[in-house]
Design a protein around this motif. Structure first.
Motif: not given
Length: 176
Positions: A39-66
């Motif tokens: 999963l991390i390798k697919t992220l644009p910045n390769h940083n799961i924390t940055t990615h999930i923080v952004k997702k949590l702010k946008e759509n909590e359920q989507q972040a959880y599902d991912e």
């Protein structure tokens, strides 16, 4: 923002073997690690924390599902991670159930505090109570009493993890 995942290409078969040799004996744990790296390798910045923080702010359920789409990442791991991120980065949360991990200790303490039932439940009855029911009741009590459910949950985990140390440290006071 810096991450080793950007520069390093992993041979996942070799990495699984190295994990096993290194003492990660549970196949599920190795699978979870490898899926997380994928999963991390697919992220644009390769940083799961940055990615999930952004997702949590946008759509909590989507972040959880991912996050729970990673094999062996279930509710307890996802909600524990989310709780820590929300607390650390002061992320307002709408659905407290997504940041409220429940384990045996949380269940037992909720029962001892008479949150699940005003008379308390027997051990057999407590086994039948779902994590979702614990979440709903504890979060409801917290919100009715202006208590931050995230901090309350963290406190329950702290007490659960350190309960033996707390008892041993205060043993002389118990006998007084």
């Amino acid at each position: 923002e810096n991450t080793i995942f950007k520069e390093i290409n992993y041979d996942l078969v070799k990495l699984e073997s190295e994990l096993k040799e290194g003492g990660v004996n549970n196949k599920g744990d190795r699978t979870m690690i490898l899926d997380t790296i994928k999963l991390i390798k697919t992220l644009p910045n390769h940083n799961i924390t940055t990615h999930i923080v952004k997702k949590l702010k946008e759509n909590e359920q989507q972040a959880y599902d991912e996050l729970t789409s990673i094999r062996y990442v279930k509710d307890k791991i996802a909600t524990l991670y989310f709780r820590e991120l929300c607390w650390l980065f002061d992320i307002p949360i709408k659905d407290y159930q997504l940041v409220f991990p429940v384990d045996t200790w949380v269940k037992q303490m909720a029962n001892n505090l008479k949150i699940l039932n005003e008379d308390g439940l027997s051990n057999e009855e407590l086994k039948k109570v779902s994590g979702l029911e614990v979440k709903e009741k504890v979060i409801d009590i917290c919100l009715k009493n202006s208590i931050d459910p995230i901090k309350f949950n963290a406190g329950l985990w702290y007490v659960g993890i350190h309960s033996l140390d707390i008892v041993l440290k205060n043993l002389e006071n118990i006998h007084s």
